[in-house]
Design a protein around this motif. Structure first.
Motif, PDB file in Angstrom:
ATOM      1  N   LEU A 171      46.789  37.653  30.547  1.00  0.00           N
ATOM      2  CA  LEU A 171      47.868  38.569  30.233  1.00  0.00           C
ATOM      3  C   LEU A 171      48.218  38.657  28.991  1.00  0.00           C
ATOM      4  O   LEU A 171      49.004  37.882  27.949  1.00  0.00           O
ATOM      5  CB  LEU A 171      49.170  38.138  31.180  1.00  0.00           C
ATOM      6  N   SER A 172      47.863  39.804  28.246  1.00  0.00           N
ATOM      7  CA  SER A 172      48.137  40.441  27.029  1.00  0.00           C
ATOM      8  C   SER A 172      49.099  41.592  26.984  1.00  0.00           C
ATOM      9  O   SER A 172      48.957  42.473  27.643  1.00  0.00           O
ATOM     10  CB  SER A 172      46.821  40.588  26.224  1.00  0.00           C
ATOM     11  N   VAL A 173      50.166  41.286  26.179  1.00  0.00           N
ATOM     12  CA  VAL A 173      51.445  42.222  26.340  1.00  0.00           C
ATOM     13  C   VAL A 173      51.506  42.998  24.918  1.00  0.00           C
ATOM     14  O   VAL A 173      51.593  42.376  23.986  1.00  0.00           O
ATOM     15  CB  VAL A 173      52.645  41.374  26.415  1.00  0.00           C
ATOM     16  N   GLY A 174      51.599  44.239  25.187  1.00  0.00           N
ATOM     17  CA  GLY A 174      51.775  45.234  23.960  1.00  0.00           C
ATOM     18  C   GLY A 174      53.180  45.233  23.356  1.00  0.00           C
ATOM     19  O   GLY A 174      54.024  44.479  24.253  1.00  0.00           O
ATOM     20  N   PRO A 175      53.394  46.125  22.437  1.00  0.00           N
ATOM     21  CA  PRO A 175      54.855  46.197  22.183  1.00  0.00           C
ATOM     22  C   PRO A 175      55.734  46.806  23.260  1.00  0.00           C
ATOM     23  O   PRO A 175      55.191  47.576  24.162  1.00  0.00           O
ATOM     24  CB  PRO A 175      54.701  47.239  20.961  1.00  0.00           C
ATOM     25  N   ARG A 176      56.996  46.707  23.132  1.00  0.00           N
ATOM     26  CA  ARG A 176      58.072  47.251  24.178  1.00  0.00           C
ATOM     27  C   ARG A 176      58.162  48.958  24.003  1.00  0.00           C
ATOM     28  O   ARG A 176      58.120  49.300  22.689  1.00  0.00           O
ATOM     29  CB  ARG A 176      59.444  46.793  23.729  1.00  0.00           C
ATOM     30  N   SER A 220      45.885  42.848  31.976  1.00  0.00           N
ATOM     31  CA  SER A 220      46.160  41.720  32.681  1.00  0.00           C
ATOM     32  C   SER A 220      44.966  41.560  33.802  1.00  0.00           C
ATOM     33  O   SER A 220      44.314  42.655  34.198  1.00  0.00           O
ATOM     34  CB  SER A 220      47.302  42.267  33.975  1.00  0.00           C
ATOM     35  N   VAL A 221      44.194  40.255  33.612  1.00  0.00           N
ATOM     36  CA  VAL A 221      42.980  40.175  34.499  1.00  0.00           C
ATOM     37  C   VAL A 221      43.576  39.234  35.658  1.00  0.00           C
ATOM     38  O   VAL A 221      44.331  38.129  35.523  1.00  0.00           O
ATOM     39  CB  VAL A 221      42.037  39.656  33.634  1.00  0.00           C
ATOM     40  N   ALA A 271      40.561  41.758  39.113  1.00  0.00           N
ATOM     41  CA  ALA A 271      40.642  43.092  38.647  1.00  0.00           C
ATOM     42  C   ALA A 271      41.100  43.110  37.277  1.00  0.00           C
ATOM     43  O   ALA A 271      42.098  42.142  37.190  1.00  0.00           O
ATOM     44  CB  ALA A 271      41.469  43.963  39.922  1.00  0.00           C
ATOM     45  N   VAL A 272      41.022  44.202  36.768  1.00  0.00           N
ATOM     46  CA  VAL A 272      41.832  44.316  35.188  1.00  0.00           C
ATOM     47  C   VAL A 272      42.731  45.311  35.568  1.00  0.00           C
ATOM     48  O   VAL A 272      42.421  46.293  36.163  1.00  0.00           O
ATOM     49  CB  VAL A 272      40.910  44.624  34.157  1.00  0.00           C
ATOM     50  N   ARG A 317      51.092  49.408  33.127  1.00  0.00           N
ATOM     51  CA  ARG A 317      52.078  48.530  33.098  1.00  0.00           C
ATOM     52  C   ARG A 317      51.456  47.314  33.765  1.00  0.00           C
ATOM     53  O   ARG A 317      52.009  46.470  34.416  1.00  0.00           O
ATOM     54  CB  ARG A 317      53.077  49.000  34.167  1.00  0.00           C
ATOM     55  N   GLY A 318      50.260  47.365  34.170  1.00  0.00           N
ATOM     56  CA  GLY A 318      49.362  46.306  34.901  1.00  0.00           C
ATOM     57  C   GLY A 318      49.034  46.913  36.338  1.00  0.00           C
ATOM     58  O   GLY A 318      48.433  46.207  36.911  1.00  0.00           O
TER      59      GLY A 318
END
Ligand code: C5P
Length: 303
Positions: free
Chosen positions: A18-23, A33-34, A153-154, A158-159
Motif C-alpha cells: 500500500l503506497s500512498v501518494g501526496p494528498r 495497492s496490491v 489485483a493492483v 483511489r485504489g
C-alpha cells in the motif's frame, strides 16, 4: 417461482503493498495497492420484503461491535444506490453475518457493500456487467470493487481502478486482531501530518513484489510486503509496533499492518507455522485474538 432471497459470501482483504501518494485537492490520495483476498468471510443475505418497507438491516455474528444497523451502514447504501441507478424502489431486508473484523483494515464494511451489490444483481435479475458493479462499488468506497473481484489485483487511482495480478500458490496468514478499531480517515490524516515537510513521490508498484507473486515465492513476498500507512497506524497505536516485533521474532516470513490497521498481518510458510505463530502470539499477551486464513480466494459470490 421468483427468487425471494439470495446469500452472497464475501472475503476480507490484506494489502501486500500500500503506497500512498501526496494528498490531492479532493482530500484523497493516489494509491498503488496490491490486494489479496483472504479466507475470512462475511455472508450477506438479501430478502425481498413488503412494498413500502424500504431497506432494513440486521448484523449478526462474532464481529458486530460498532456496526450501525441503520441507513449509515454501507450495505444499506449499496442497496439504495442500486435502486437509484436502476430506477426502482428497493424493499428488502439485509442480514449480514460478520466474521471480518470491524474497522480493522481488512475491508469489512466494503465487503458487505460488495456482497450487497452482487446480491441485488442476482435477486432482481439486473444482469449488470462487472464494470457496472465496479463503478457502483467505487461510489461506495475505494476498496469495494476489489471485494467484488477478489483474487490478487493492483489498485490504482483511489485504489479502485483494478488490474488483475498474476500470482502462483497459496499464501498462509495469521492476523492479530485488536478489539478497538482505527478510523481510516484519521490514519490518512496522521500520514499527511508525518509527511508534512517531505516531498512525496507518486506511488509505484513494487517490481520485487510482482515477481515474487509470479514465482509463488512466499519468502520473497514476505520480504517485499510494504505499507505506507504502517508508520501512521503505529504512531496512533504504539502497541502495534510490539505486535509486529513479536511476530517477526517467531519467524514470520513478513509482517505488516493491514490497510489502515489496526489488524497486523503475518505471512507464514505453511499451515503448521501458522498454528505455531497463532499460539505464540496468544501466549505473548500483546494480542487480543488471532485469526488464520489463506489467500488468494474468490471475491463476492452467490452461494
Ligand atoms: O473510499 P473510502 O470511503 O473507503 O475511504 C475512506 C477514507 O480513507 C477517505 O475518507 C479518505 O480519508 C481516505 N482515503 C484516501 N485516499 C484514498 C482512499 C481513501 O485518503 N485513495
Amino acid at each position: 417461482m421468483a427468487l425471494n432471497s439470495v446469500t452472497v459470501r464475501v472475503p476480507a482483504k490484506v494489502n501486500l503493498q500500500l503506497s500512498v501518494g501526496p494528498r490531492e485537492s479532493d482530500g484523497y490520495h493516489n494509491l498503488v495497492s496490491v490486494f489479496q483476498a483472504v479466507s475470512i468471510y462475511d455472508e450477506v443475505t438479501l430478502t425481498k420484503s413488503h412494498p413500502g418497507s424500504g431497506v432494513t438491516i440486521a448484523v449478526t455474528g462474532d464481529q458486530t461491535h460498532g456496526v450501525p444497523e441503520d441507513d449509515s451502514n454501507l450495505a444499506v447504501k449499496a442497496a439504495k444506490l442500486v435502486g437509484t441507478k436502476f430506477d426502482f424502489d428497493v424493499d428488502a431486508h439485509i442480514e449480514v453475518k460478520k466474521s471480518v473484523p470491524v474497522a480493522g483494515g481488512m475491508a469489512g464494511g466494503s465487503a458487505d457493500a460488495a456482497g450487497t451489490l452482487v446480491a441485488m444483481d442476482a435477486l432482481y435479475k439486473l444482469e449488470a456487467t462487472r464494470e457496472e458493479l465496479f463503478a457502483l462499488g467505487a461510489e461506495l468506497g475505494s476498496d469495494v470493487p476489489f471485494m467484488i473481484s477478489g483474487g490478487t489485483a493492483v489498485g490504482t487511482g483511489r485504489g479502485d481502478q483494478l488490474t488483475a495480478a498474476l500470482s502462483r500458490g497459496t499464501y498462509h496468514w495469521v492476523f492479530a486482531l485488536s478489539t478497538v478499531g482505527l478510523s481510516t480517515p484519521s490514519v490518512y490524516a496522521e500520514c499527511d501530518r508525518m509527511r508534512a515537510e517531505l516531498e512525496v513521490a507518486a506511488p509505484k508498484v513494487s517490481d520485487a513484489l510482482m515477481q515474487s507473486l509470479l514465482a509463488g515465492d512466499a519468502q520473497a513476498v514476505g520480504r517485499a510486503l510494504h505499507n505506507d500507512l504502517q508508520g501512521p497506524a503505529c504512531s496512533l497505536r504504539p502497541a502495534l509496533s510490539l505486535v509486529l516485533e513479536v511476530g517477526r521474532d517467531y519467524g514470520a516470513l513478513g509482517a505488516l499492518v493491514s490497510g489502515s490497521g489496526p489488524t497486523v498481518a503475518f505471512l507464514v510458510a505453511d499451515e503448521e507455522a501458522g498454528l505455531d505463530l497463532a499460539v505464540a502470539l496468544t501466549a505473548s499477551g500483546v494480542v487480543g485474538s488471532v485469526a488464520r486464513a489463506t489467500g488468494p480466494v474468490h471475491g463476492a459470490r452467490v452461494l
